[in-house]
Design a protein around this motif. Sequence first.
Motif, PDB file in Angstrom:
ATOM      1  N   GLU A  28       0.834  -1.199   0.000  1.00 25.77           N
ATOM      2  CA  GLU A  28       0.000   0.000   0.000  1.00 25.77           C
ATOM      3  C   GLU A  28       0.866   1.245   0.000  1.00 25.77           C
ATOM      4  O   GLU A  28       1.928   1.303   0.624  1.00 25.77           O
ATOM      5  N   TYR A  29       0.378   2.267  -0.700  1.00 23.13           N
ATOM      6  CA  TYR A  29       1.062   3.545  -0.817  1.00 23.13           C
ATOM      7  C   TYR A  29       0.024   4.649  -0.682  1.00 23.13           C
ATOM      8  O   TYR A  29      -1.187   4.403  -0.689  1.00 23.13           O
ATOM      9  N   GLY A  30       0.510   5.888  -0.579  1.00 25.58           N
ATOM     10  CA  GLY A  30      -0.407   7.008  -0.526  1.00 25.58           C
ATOM     11  C   GLY A  30      -1.033   7.190   0.839  1.00 25.58           C
ATOM     12  O   GLY A  30      -0.411   6.932   1.872  1.00 25.58           O
ATOM     13  N   ALA A  31      -2.285   7.647   0.844  1.00 25.62           N
ATOM     14  CA  ALA A  31      -3.000   7.992   2.075  1.00 25.62           C
ATOM     15  C   ALA A  31      -3.697   6.757   2.634  1.00 25.62           C
ATOM     16  O   ALA A  31      -4.603   6.201   2.006  1.00 25.62           O
ATOM     17  N   ALA A  32      -3.292   6.354   3.841  1.00 25.62           N
ATOM     18  CA  ALA A  32      -3.825   5.115   4.427  1.00 25.62           C
ATOM     19  C   ALA A  32      -5.338   5.153   4.581  1.00 25.62           C
ATOM     20  O   ALA A  32      -6.010   4.119   4.477  1.00 25.62           O
ATOM     21  N   ALA A  33      -5.898   6.336   4.826  1.00 26.72           N
ATOM     22  CA  ALA A  33      -7.347   6.462   5.006  1.00 26.72           C
ATOM     23  C   ALA A  33      -8.018   7.061   3.773  1.00 26.72           C
ATOM     24  O   ALA A  33      -9.163   7.521   3.852  1.00 26.72           O
ATOM     25  N   SER A  45       7.107  -6.165 -14.155  1.00 28.93           N
ATOM     26  CA  SER A  45       7.210  -5.239 -13.042  1.00 28.93           C
ATOM     27  C   SER A  45       6.716  -5.920 -11.772  1.00 28.93           C
ATOM     28  O   SER A  45       6.714  -7.149 -11.681  1.00 28.93           O
ATOM     29  N   SER A  46       6.295  -5.121 -10.802  1.00 31.63           N
ATOM     30  CA  SER A  46       5.783  -5.682  -9.554  1.00 31.63           C
ATOM     31  C   SER A  46       5.016  -4.613  -8.796  1.00 31.63           C
ATOM     32  O   SER A  46       4.912  -3.466  -9.251  1.00 31.63           O
ATOM     33  N   ARG A  47       4.515  -4.979  -7.642  1.00 27.60           N
ATOM     34  CA  ARG A  47       3.743  -4.064  -6.806  1.00 27.60           C
ATOM     35  C   ARG A  47       4.529  -2.797  -6.476  1.00 27.60           C
ATOM     36  O   ARG A  47       3.945  -1.735  -6.268  1.00 27.60           O
ATOM     37  N   ARG A  48       5.858  -2.907  -6.411  1.00 26.31           N
ATOM     38  CA  ARG A  48       6.682  -1.770  -5.997  1.00 26.31           C
ATOM     39  C   ARG A  48       6.694  -0.635  -7.022  1.00 26.31           C
ATOM     40  O   ARG A  48       7.142   0.475  -6.722  1.00 26.31           O
ATOM     41  N   GLU A  49       6.207  -0.884  -8.214  1.00 24.37           N
ATOM     42  CA  GLU A  49       6.102   0.174  -9.220  1.00 24.37           C
ATOM     43  C   GLU A  49       5.294   1.357  -8.693  1.00 24.37           C
ATOM     44  O   GLU A  49       5.592   2.522  -8.991  1.00 24.37           O
ATOM     45  N   ALA A  50       4.267   1.076  -7.899  1.00 28.22           N
ATOM     46  CA  ALA A  50       3.387   2.132  -7.394  1.00 28.22           C
ATOM     47  C   ALA A  50       4.092   3.064  -6.421  1.00 28.22           C
ATOM     48  O   ALA A  50       3.575   4.144  -6.113  1.00 28.22           O
ATOM     49  N   ARG A  51       5.265   2.672  -5.945  1.00 30.73           N
ATOM     50  CA  ARG A  51       6.032   3.575  -5.085  1.00 30.73           C
ATOM     51  C   ARG A  51       6.367   4.879  -5.811  1.00 30.73           C
ATOM     52  O   ARG A  51       6.547   5.930  -5.175  1.00 30.73           O
ATOM     53  N   LEU A  52       6.436   4.835  -7.132  1.00 27.96           N
ATOM     54  CA  LEU A  52       6.737   6.027  -7.921  1.00 27.96           C
ATOM     55  C   LEU A  52       5.687   7.118  -7.738  1.00 27.96           C
ATOM     56  O   LEU A  52       5.976   8.305  -7.928  1.00 27.96           O
ATOM     57  N   ILE A  53       4.459   6.750  -7.386  1.00 29.68           N
ATOM     58  CA  ILE A  53       3.397   7.748  -7.247  1.00 29.68           C
ATOM     59  C   ILE A  53       2.952   7.903  -5.803  1.00 29.68           C
ATOM     60  O   ILE A  53       1.914   8.509  -5.540  1.00 29.68           O
ATOM     61  N   HIS A  54       3.739   7.384  -4.852  1.00 32.75           N
ATOM     62  CA  HIS A  54       3.345   7.424  -3.447  1.00 32.75           C
ATOM     63  C   HIS A  54       3.051   8.843  -2.967  1.00 32.75           C
ATOM     64  O   HIS A  54       1.988   9.119  -2.394  1.00 32.75           O
ATOM     65  N   ALA A  55       3.995   9.771  -3.161  1.00 30.53           N
ATOM     66  CA  ALA A  55       3.824  11.120  -2.640  1.00 30.53           C
ATOM     67  C   ALA A  55       2.647  11.832  -3.304  1.00 30.53           C
ATOM     68  O   ALA A  55       1.892  12.559  -2.639  1.00 30.53           O
ATOM     69  N   ASP A  56       2.460  11.629  -4.605  1.00 27.55           N
ATOM     70  CA  ASP A  56       1.323  12.246  -5.291  1.00 27.55           C
ATOM     71  C   ASP A  56       0.000  11.635  -4.824  1.00 27.55           C
ATOM     72  O   ASP A  56      -1.009  12.337  -4.713  1.00 27.55           O
ATOM     73  N   ALA A  57      -0.008  10.346  -4.553  1.00 27.33           N
ATOM     74  CA  ALA A  57      -1.211   9.712  -4.019  1.00 27.33           C
ATOM     75  C   ALA A  57      -1.523  10.244  -2.626  1.00 27.33           C
ATOM     76  O   ALA A  57      -2.694  10.468  -2.281  1.00 27.33           O
ATOM     77  N   LEU A  58      -0.497  10.456  -1.837  1.00 25.49           N
ATOM     78  CA  LEU A  58      -0.681  11.015  -0.502  1.00 25.49           C
ATOM     79  C   LEU A  58      -1.313  12.395  -0.600  1.00 25.49           C
ATOM     80  O   LEU A  58      -2.274  12.717   0.120  1.00 25.49           O
ATOM     81  N   ALA A  59      -0.804  13.220  -1.515  1.00 26.73           N
ATOM     82  CA  ALA A  59      -1.334  14.568  -1.684  1.00 26.73           C
ATOM     83  C   ALA A  59      -2.763  14.566  -2.231  1.00 26.73           C
ATOM     84  O   ALA A  59      -3.584  15.411  -1.864  1.00 26.73           O
ATOM     85  N   ALA A  60      -3.068  13.608  -3.104  1.00 25.32           N
ATOM     86  CA  ALA A  60      -4.398  13.547  -3.715  1.00 25.32           C
ATOM     87  C   ALA A  60      -5.435  12.895  -2.818  1.00 25.32           C
ATOM     88  O   ALA A  60      -6.638  13.022  -3.063  1.00 25.32           O
ATOM     89  N   GLY A  61      -4.984  12.187  -1.786  1.00 28.09           N
ATOM     90  CA  GLY A  61      -5.924  11.485  -0.910  1.00 28.09           C
ATOM     91  C   GLY A  61      -6.306  10.115  -1.426  1.00 28.09           C
ATOM     92  O   GLY A  61      -7.405   9.624  -1.163  1.00 28.09           O
ATOM     93  N   ALA A  62      -5.386   9.468  -2.160  1.00 31.16           N
ATOM     94  CA  ALA A  62      -5.647   8.137  -2.716  1.00 31.16           C
ATOM     95  C   ALA A  62      -4.907   7.077  -1.907  1.00 31.16           C
ATOM     96  O   ALA A  62      -3.721   7.223  -1.615  1.00 31.16           O
TER      97      ALA A  62
END
Length: 312
Positions: A28-33, A45-62
């Motif tokens: 899981e990445y981004g905003a936990a809630a 690839s793998s699940r870790r690809e989504a780490r590339l968008i972690h900070a943007d997901a956090l900011a977007a609330g995803a």
Amino acid sequence: MADATADTPDDGAAFVQLPDGRRLAYAEYGAAAGTPVLYFHGFPSSRREARLIHADALAAGARIISPDRPGYGDSDDAPGRTLADWANDCAALADALTLEQFAVLGVSGGGPYALACAQHLPQRLPVQLTACTLVCPLGAIHRDDLLAQMSPAARISLLPGRQPAWLADLIYGAPTTALLARLPGLVEQFRHIAAPPADYAVLREGDTAAILNRTIADAMRNAARGARRDLTLYTHDWGLDLQSIQQPIRIWHGTADGTVPIGHARWLADRLPKARLTELPGEGHYSVPIRYARQILTDLLQRHTTATGAAI
């Protein structure tokens, strides 16, 4: 693009046991809630690809939930798979995480899997697929006209999927997968083939290349069974009825993409009844999902809100 290292999460595997006894790994990445978004990684690839968008997901609330497909990373293998089977795995994952409503985001080779969910998950109540986005999606390359649009290097790497299984196993057998698992940086040269300036710039930024190299190592573990199966599934009839998909589909694609040409997105948009294609001039295969992550996620969450009436 936000800093991918901001509040970097632990991307070690969590597991869900599926009805047939297999384990499906995810991170899981981004905003936990935040609003749940299932992220479908590319090829290989793998699940870790989504780490590339972690900070943007956090900011977007995803809340990004990124599973390894069977045979990738830490997910158990599942021989004899079809694209449609992925919808069943995702329904089980959603059930295990008590997600009744979620969106899906398919990047590159994850695009066909997102379409499989768009076709089949509406039949899996109470699970509700609220919104679907494709980013630089791979087209139906069992069609010669779509395969021919790709670069010579891409065509050569994909064509073994059309060959007898023994030949594909010989080409992508233990020596090849072991080498790539040990030295995933070798793939960096392949990424730069036919890459536009936008991709060159993104691939030099921060830890982008290191994250992508890690996903290659993940994909090549365990004899690359998931990647080898994807080769076969991508290069044969998908078994999907695109015209029957009534889920609105948003597609984002760069016009300078040298890995998956813009013609693939146009082909999909012409055949999906409720598709909307956004073409990004001069952008490539890596610059779109990284540079435009926040915009893509904000749009996806807005469509989720429209579908459910929920607050972001």
